[in-house]
Design an enzyme around this catalytic site. Structure first.
Site, PDB file in Angstrom:
ATOM      1  N   LYS A   1       2.176   3.302 -11.301  1.00 11.24           N
ATOM      2  CA  LYS A   1       0.938   2.541 -11.124  1.00 11.24           C
ATOM      3  C   LYS A   1       0.607   1.705 -12.362  1.00 11.24           C
ATOM      4  O   LYS A   1       0.099   0.581 -12.245  1.00 11.24           O
ATOM      5  CB  LYS A   1      -0.219   3.484 -10.785  1.00 11.24           C
ATOM      6  CG  LYS A   1      -0.069   4.182  -9.435  1.00 11.24           C
ATOM      7  CD  LYS A   1       0.007   3.177  -8.290  1.00 11.24           C
ATOM      8  CE  LYS A   1       0.053   3.837  -6.940  1.00 11.24           C
ATOM      9  NZ  LYS A   1       0.119   2.866  -5.824  1.00 11.24           N
TER      10      LYS A   1
ATOM     11  N   ASN B   1       0.797  -1.223   0.000  1.00  8.54           N
ATOM     12  CA  ASN B   1       0.000   0.000   0.000  1.00  8.54           C
ATOM     13  C   ASN B   1       0.834   1.280   0.000  1.00  8.54           C
ATOM     14  O   ASN B   1       0.307   2.351  -0.275  1.00  8.54           O
ATOM     15  CB  ASN B   1      -0.915  -0.029   1.237  1.00  8.54           C
ATOM     16  CG  ASN B   1      -1.609   1.277   1.482  1.00  8.54           C
ATOM     17  OD1 ASN B   1      -2.499   1.675   0.732  1.00  8.54           O
ATOM     18  ND2 ASN B   1      -1.213   1.972   2.540  1.00  8.54           N
TER      19      ASN B   1
ATOM     20  N   GLU C   1      -5.842  12.383   4.339  1.00  8.71           N
ATOM     21  CA  GLU C   1      -5.273  13.718   4.571  1.00  8.71           C
ATOM     22  C   GLU C   1      -4.257  14.074   3.492  1.00  8.71           C
ATOM     23  O   GLU C   1      -4.237  15.200   2.980  1.00  8.71           O
ATOM     24  CB  GLU C   1      -4.618  13.756   5.949  1.00  8.71           C
ATOM     25  CG  GLU C   1      -4.029  15.106   6.324  1.00  8.71           C
ATOM     26  CD  GLU C   1      -3.379  15.105   7.697  1.00  8.71           C
ATOM     27  OE1 GLU C   1      -2.574  16.011   7.968  1.00  8.71           O
ATOM     28  OE2 GLU C   1      -3.672  14.188   8.491  1.00  8.71           O
TER      29      GLU C   1
ATOM     30  N   TYR D   1       3.956   9.343 -10.910  1.00  6.51           N
ATOM     31  CA  TYR D   1       3.067   8.488 -10.111  1.00  6.51           C
ATOM     32  C   TYR D   1       2.296   7.535 -11.020  1.00  6.51           C
ATOM     33  O   TYR D   1       2.212   6.330 -10.756  1.00  6.51           O
ATOM     34  CB  TYR D   1       2.110   9.378  -9.323  1.00  6.51           C
ATOM     35  CG  TYR D   1       1.036   8.649  -8.568  1.00  6.51           C
ATOM     36  CD1 TYR D   1       1.302   8.055  -7.335  1.00  6.51           C
ATOM     37  CD2 TYR D   1      -0.265   8.566  -9.067  1.00  6.51           C
ATOM     38  CE1 TYR D   1       0.308   7.395  -6.629  1.00  6.51           C
ATOM     39  CE2 TYR D   1      -1.256   7.911  -8.375  1.00  6.51           C
ATOM     40  CZ  TYR D   1      -0.974   7.331  -7.157  1.00  6.51           C
ATOM     41  OH  TYR D   1      -1.961   6.673  -6.464  1.00  6.51           O
ATOM     42  N   SER D   2       1.751   8.079 -12.105  1.00  2.00           N
ATOM     43  CA  SER D   2       0.973   7.269 -13.042  1.00  2.00           C
ATOM     44  C   SER D   2       1.826   6.172 -13.666  1.00  2.00           C
ATOM     45  O   SER D   2       1.383   5.022 -13.800  1.00  2.00           O
ATOM     46  CB  SER D   2       0.385   8.172 -14.132  1.00  2.00           C
ATOM     47  OG  SER D   2      -0.444   7.445 -15.010  1.00  2.00           O
TER      48      SER D   2
END
Length: 292
Positions: A187, A119, A221, A183-184
């Site tokens: 992923k 995670n 958050e 980030y993409s």
């Protein structure tokens, strides 16, 4: 046209029926009772909520993140909620040696492993990509490569328990979004790697399930701070998201979609990809690799 009528249309019909109407076993919290579970990125947000859900279900949990003080609080609350046992190991997933050693230590603490929940992510802010190669490299190492290292280290224990790997990913790993290029990329890499080895496990009869969790905007958050003033869409609750991830792993589902929008879920599901994967898989002779 004759080929379509004879082969393609029946295959399409079967896949559509399977994809939309196949019923999974109903989830029951007792499925996790006594199970030995690792949760990474568990000091806050979705990871922390997963640890709390698992504790309520009576699982053994080992959590990790960088903050020792925060993890101590998470473990303390897990024990209050009814965890069979709860431990933490602090460290950074930028260090691949730590990632590998962490799994061994966690397995020793619990006496084995049933579920590995991946995670954690590196810090990400929304911005246009110009020339920050360092950020791309760091994103790939933490968000992708460390997942592979953890999986390799955990696989012997997961094979013994016929366990599960749960990979927390994102819609940004299925659909192109602006301002999250690094980030993409990480992923999308998760989808490619874990979907590929899922096929290999199936053919080689490795009874370890892989669940890819495709998440939309969740009200953590960190996420809310990152999108403030930039993204205008409803965020889904992290508590419910965490529970859906655990359910998907326990039911050994291939993919879990969780988002505040029903349309996102309907549009992102891609039965055509499943059909192509099936057709391509019939062209491979994997016996030479399996029977080594």
């Amino acid at each position: 046209m004759a080929f379509m009528k004879k082969y393609l249309l029946p295959i399409l019909g079967l896949f559509m029926a399977y994809y939309y109407y196949s019923a999974n076993e109903e989830f029951r919290p007792e499925m996790l009772q006594g199970k030995k579970v690792i949760v990474t990125g568990a000091s806050k947000g979705i990871g922390r909520e997963m640890a709390y859900h698992l504790a309520k279900m009576g699982a053994h949990v080992v959590v990790t993140a960088r903050s020792k003080e925060t993890l101590q609080k998470v473990v303390s609350h897990c024990l209050e909620l009814g965890a069979a046992s709860a431990h933490y190991i602090a460290g950074t997933m930028e260090d691949m040696t730590f990632a590998e050693q962490f799994v061994a230590q966690a397995g020793k603490l619990m006496g084995g492993l049933d579920m590995l929940i991946l995670n954690h992510i590196t810090n990400t802010s929304l911005n246009l990509f110009h020339d920050d190669i360092h950020h791309v490299r760091k994103s790939m190492e933490v968000n992708f490569l460390s997942y592979v290292v953890l999986t390799v280290a955990a696989l012997p224990m997961l094979k013994q328990s016929n366990g599960s790997i749960v990979v927390v990913s994102s819609l940004a790993g299925k659909v192109a979004y602006p301002m999250v290029a690094a980030y993409s990329a990480s992923k999308f890499a998760l989808d490619g790697f874990f979907s590929s080895i899922r096929k290999e496990y199936s053919v080689s009869r490795v009874n370890v399930s892989i669940t890819l969790c495709v998440l939309g905007l969740i009200d953590t958050e960190t996420a809310m701070k990152a999108v403030s003033g930039i993204v205008h869409m409803q965020a889904a609750p992290k508590e419910e998201c965490a529970l859906e991830i655990i359910k998907g792993g326990a039911l050994r589902q291939e993919e879990v979609y969780y988002d505040s929008s029903l349309w996102t879920t309907l549009l992102i599901r891609n039965p055509c990809r499943k059909i192509l994967e099936f057709l391509y898989s019939t062209s491979y002779n994997m016996d030479r690799f399996i029977n080594k």
